[in-house]
Design a protein around this motif. Structure first.
Motif, PDB file in Angstrom:
ATOM      1  N   LYS A   1       8.565   7.108  -5.291  1.00  0.00           N
ATOM      2  CA  LYS A   1       9.064   7.580  -6.594  1.00  0.00           C
ATOM      3  C   LYS A   1       9.224   6.957  -7.707  1.00  0.00           C
ATOM      4  O   LYS A   1       8.873   7.388  -8.854  1.00  0.00           O
ATOM      5  CB  LYS A   1      10.064   8.766  -6.220  1.00  0.00           C
ATOM      6  N   ASP A   2       9.930   5.686  -7.590  1.00  0.00           N
ATOM      7  CA  ASP A   2      10.350   4.918  -8.536  1.00  0.00           C
ATOM      8  C   ASP A   2       9.426   3.503  -8.061  1.00  0.00           C
ATOM      9  O   ASP A   2      10.219   2.617  -7.708  1.00  0.00           O
ATOM     10  CB  ASP A   2      11.647   4.761  -8.466  1.00  0.00           C
ATOM     11  N   LEU A   3       8.528   3.416  -8.720  1.00  0.00           N
ATOM     12  CA  LEU A   3       7.625   2.240  -8.350  1.00  0.00           C
ATOM     13  C   LEU A   3       8.082   0.879  -9.188  1.00  0.00           C
ATOM     14  O   LEU A   3       8.247  -0.162  -8.552  1.00  0.00           O
ATOM     15  CB  LEU A   3       6.126   2.192  -9.153  1.00  0.00           C
ATOM     16  N   ASP A   4       8.602   1.128 -10.339  1.00  0.00           N
ATOM     17  CA  ASP A   4       9.291   0.055 -10.960  1.00  0.00           C
ATOM     18  C   ASP A   4      10.503  -0.739 -10.133  1.00  0.00           C
ATOM     19  O   ASP A   4      10.783  -1.650  -9.912  1.00  0.00           O
ATOM     20  CB  ASP A   4       9.785   0.378 -12.271  1.00  0.00           C
ATOM     21  N   ALA A   5      11.436   0.363  -9.710  1.00  0.00           N
ATOM     22  CA  ALA A   5      12.507  -0.016  -8.478  1.00  0.00           C
ATOM     23  C   ALA A   5      11.965  -0.925  -7.667  1.00  0.00           C
ATOM     24  O   ALA A   5      12.431  -1.954  -7.241  1.00  0.00           O
ATOM     25  CB  ALA A   5      13.269   0.976  -8.520  1.00  0.00           C
ATOM     26  N   LEU A   6      10.880  -0.451  -6.859  1.00  0.00           N
ATOM     27  CA  LEU A   6      10.191  -1.109  -5.620  1.00  0.00           C
ATOM     28  C   LEU A   6       9.680  -2.369  -6.063  1.00  0.00           C
ATOM     29  O   LEU A   6       9.977  -3.410  -5.390  1.00  0.00           O
ATOM     30  CB  LEU A   6       9.115  -0.249  -5.155  1.00  0.00           C
ATOM     31  N   LYS A   7       9.111  -2.613  -7.182  1.00  0.00           N
ATOM     32  CA  LYS A   7       8.675  -3.947  -7.678  1.00  0.00           C
ATOM     33  C   LYS A   7       9.545  -4.908  -7.927  1.00  0.00           C
ATOM     34  O   LYS A   7       9.697  -5.999  -7.447  1.00  0.00           O
ATOM     35  CB  LYS A   7       7.870  -3.802  -9.042  1.00  0.00           C
ATOM     36  N   ILE A   8      10.810  -4.452  -8.390  1.00  0.00           N
ATOM     37  CA  ILE A   8      12.111  -5.328  -8.323  1.00  0.00           C
ATOM     38  C   ILE A   8      12.388  -5.798  -7.186  1.00  0.00           C
ATOM     39  O   ILE A   8      12.714  -6.927  -6.819  1.00  0.00           O
ATOM     40  CB  ILE A   8      12.950  -4.569  -9.508  1.00  0.00           C
TER      41      ILE A   8
ATOM     42  N   MET B   1      -0.983  -0.986  -4.449  1.00  0.00           N
ATOM     43  CA  MET B   1      -2.140   0.169  -4.314  1.00  0.00           C
ATOM     44  C   MET B   1      -1.891   1.185  -3.487  1.00  0.00           C
ATOM     45  O   MET B   1      -0.644   1.354  -2.814  1.00  0.00           O
ATOM     46  CB  MET B   1      -3.284  -0.802  -3.765  1.00  0.00           C
ATOM     47  N   SER B   2      -2.713   2.160  -3.820  1.00  0.00           N
ATOM     48  CA  SER B   2      -2.933   3.435  -2.993  1.00  0.00           C
ATOM     49  C   SER B   2      -4.286   3.528  -2.514  1.00  0.00           C
ATOM     50  O   SER B   2      -4.923   3.789  -3.342  1.00  0.00           O
ATOM     51  CB  SER B   2      -2.166   4.441  -3.811  1.00  0.00           C
ATOM     52  N   ALA B   3      -4.557   3.253  -1.186  1.00  0.00           N
ATOM     53  CA  ALA B   3      -5.814   3.350  -0.819  1.00  0.00           C
ATOM     54  C   ALA B   3      -6.265   4.655  -0.976  1.00  0.00           C
ATOM     55  O   ALA B   3      -7.370   4.970  -1.098  1.00  0.00           O
ATOM     56  CB  ALA B   3      -6.016   2.780   0.584  1.00  0.00           C
ATOM     57  N   ILE B   4      -5.386   5.724  -0.386  1.00  0.00           N
ATOM     58  CA  ILE B   4      -5.967   7.018  -0.097  1.00  0.00           C
ATOM     59  C   ILE B   4      -6.030   7.775  -1.675  1.00  0.00           C
ATOM     60  O   ILE B   4      -7.027   8.357  -1.776  1.00  0.00           O
ATOM     61  CB  ILE B   4      -5.084   7.962   0.485  1.00  0.00           C
ATOM     62  N   LYS B   5      -5.373   7.231  -2.607  1.00  0.00           N
ATOM     63  CA  LYS B   5      -5.357   7.829  -3.933  1.00  0.00           C
ATOM     64  C   LYS B   5      -6.401   7.098  -4.942  1.00  0.00           C
ATOM     65  O   LYS B   5      -6.508   7.177  -5.881  1.00  0.00           O
ATOM     66  CB  LYS B   5      -3.967   7.796  -4.723  1.00  0.00           C
ATOM     67  N   GLU B   6      -6.959   5.968  -4.242  1.00  0.00           N
ATOM     68  CA  GLU B   6      -7.794   5.004  -4.842  1.00  0.00           C
ATOM     69  C   GLU B   6      -7.458   4.414  -6.055  1.00  0.00           C
ATOM     70  O   GLU B   6      -7.794   4.178  -6.985  1.00  0.00           O
ATOM     71  CB  GLU B   6      -8.969   5.442  -5.125  1.00  0.00           C
ATOM     72  N   GLN B   7      -5.965   4.218  -6.034  1.00  0.00           N
ATOM     73  CA  GLN B   7      -5.354   3.369  -7.064  1.00  0.00           C
ATOM     74  C   GLN B   7      -5.379   1.983  -7.004  1.00  0.00           C
ATOM     75  O   GLN B   7      -4.689   1.565  -6.009  1.00  0.00           O
ATOM     76  CB  GLN B   7      -3.850   4.143  -7.298  1.00  0.00           C
TER      77      GLN B   7
ATOM     78  N   ASN C   1       0.850  -1.206   0.151  1.00  0.00           N
ATOM     79  CA  ASN C   1      -0.148   0.030  -0.003  1.00  0.00           C
ATOM     80  C   ASN C   1       1.010   1.309   0.004  1.00  0.00           C
ATOM     81  O   ASN C   1       2.178   1.177   0.187  1.00  0.00           O
ATOM     82  CB  ASN C   1      -1.108  -0.031   1.102  1.00  0.00           C
ATOM     83  N   LYS C   2       0.125   2.162  -0.128  1.00  0.00           N
ATOM     84  CA  LYS C   2       0.964   3.745  -0.070  1.00  0.00           C
ATOM     85  C   LYS C   2       1.747   3.807  -1.492  1.00  0.00           C
ATOM     86  O   LYS C   2       2.893   4.712  -1.227  1.00  0.00           O
ATOM     87  CB  LYS C   2       1.764   3.708   1.212  1.00  0.00           C
ATOM     88  N   CYS C   3       1.565   3.220  -2.409  1.00  0.00           N
ATOM     89  CA  CYS C   3       2.374   3.328  -3.644  1.00  0.00           C
ATOM     90  C   CYS C   3       2.427   4.745  -4.452  1.00  0.00           C
ATOM     91  O   CYS C   3       3.292   5.107  -4.858  1.00  0.00           O
ATOM     92  CB  CYS C   3       2.024   2.234  -4.762  1.00  0.00           C
ATOM     93  N   ASP C   4       1.614   5.677  -3.670  1.00  0.00           N
ATOM     94  CA  ASP C   4       1.607   6.733  -4.088  1.00  0.00           C
ATOM     95  C   ASP C   4       2.843   7.653  -3.716  1.00  0.00           C
ATOM     96  O   ASP C   4       3.216   8.774  -4.393  1.00  0.00           O
ATOM     97  CB  ASP C   4       0.266   7.682  -3.956  1.00  0.00           C
ATOM     98  N   LEU C   5       3.425   7.008  -2.737  1.00  0.00           N
ATOM     99  CA  LEU C   5       4.336   7.888  -1.867  1.00  0.00           C
ATOM    100  C   LEU C   5       5.739   7.448  -2.679  1.00  0.00           C
ATOM    101  O   LEU C   5       7.037   8.131  -2.274  1.00  0.00           O
ATOM    102  CB  LEU C   5       4.438   7.672  -0.462  1.00  0.00           C
TER     103      LEU C   5
END
Length: 80
Positions: A33-40, A61-67, A27-31
């Motif tokens: 900066k580099d989601l692809d790096a996080l996924k790796i 996901m990002s619950a607060i941003k509804e993503q 969660n909190k993926c809206d925070l």
């Protein structure tokens, strides 16, 4: 970067030992900066700590941003 805390690893190990279905939710993926790096990094850590979980569903996901949150229950249903 500490993606998993000791408690997370302990809970996951209990679920694995009990033969339970495991869904990893980031969660909190809206925070991030580099989601692809996080996924790796997450996939690498899952492989390192839980090699027996090849193909585990990892849900970002990002619950607060509804993503992506509206897909969550669909994913859970499909794991049954």
């Amino acid at each position: 970067m500490h993606i998993f805390e000791k408690q997370d690893l302990s809970i996951a190990q209990i679920a694995i030992n009990e033969g339970k279905i495991l869904l990893l939710i980031i969660n909190k993926c809206d925070l991030i900066k580099d989601l692809d790096a996080l996924k790796i990094e997450v996939e690498s850590m899952v492989t390192h700590y839980f090699s027996q979980l090849a193909g585990i569903t990892i849900f970002y996901m990002s619950a607060i941003k509804e993503q992506n949150y509206h897909y969550l229950f669909h994913e859970i249903y499909n794991l049954k």
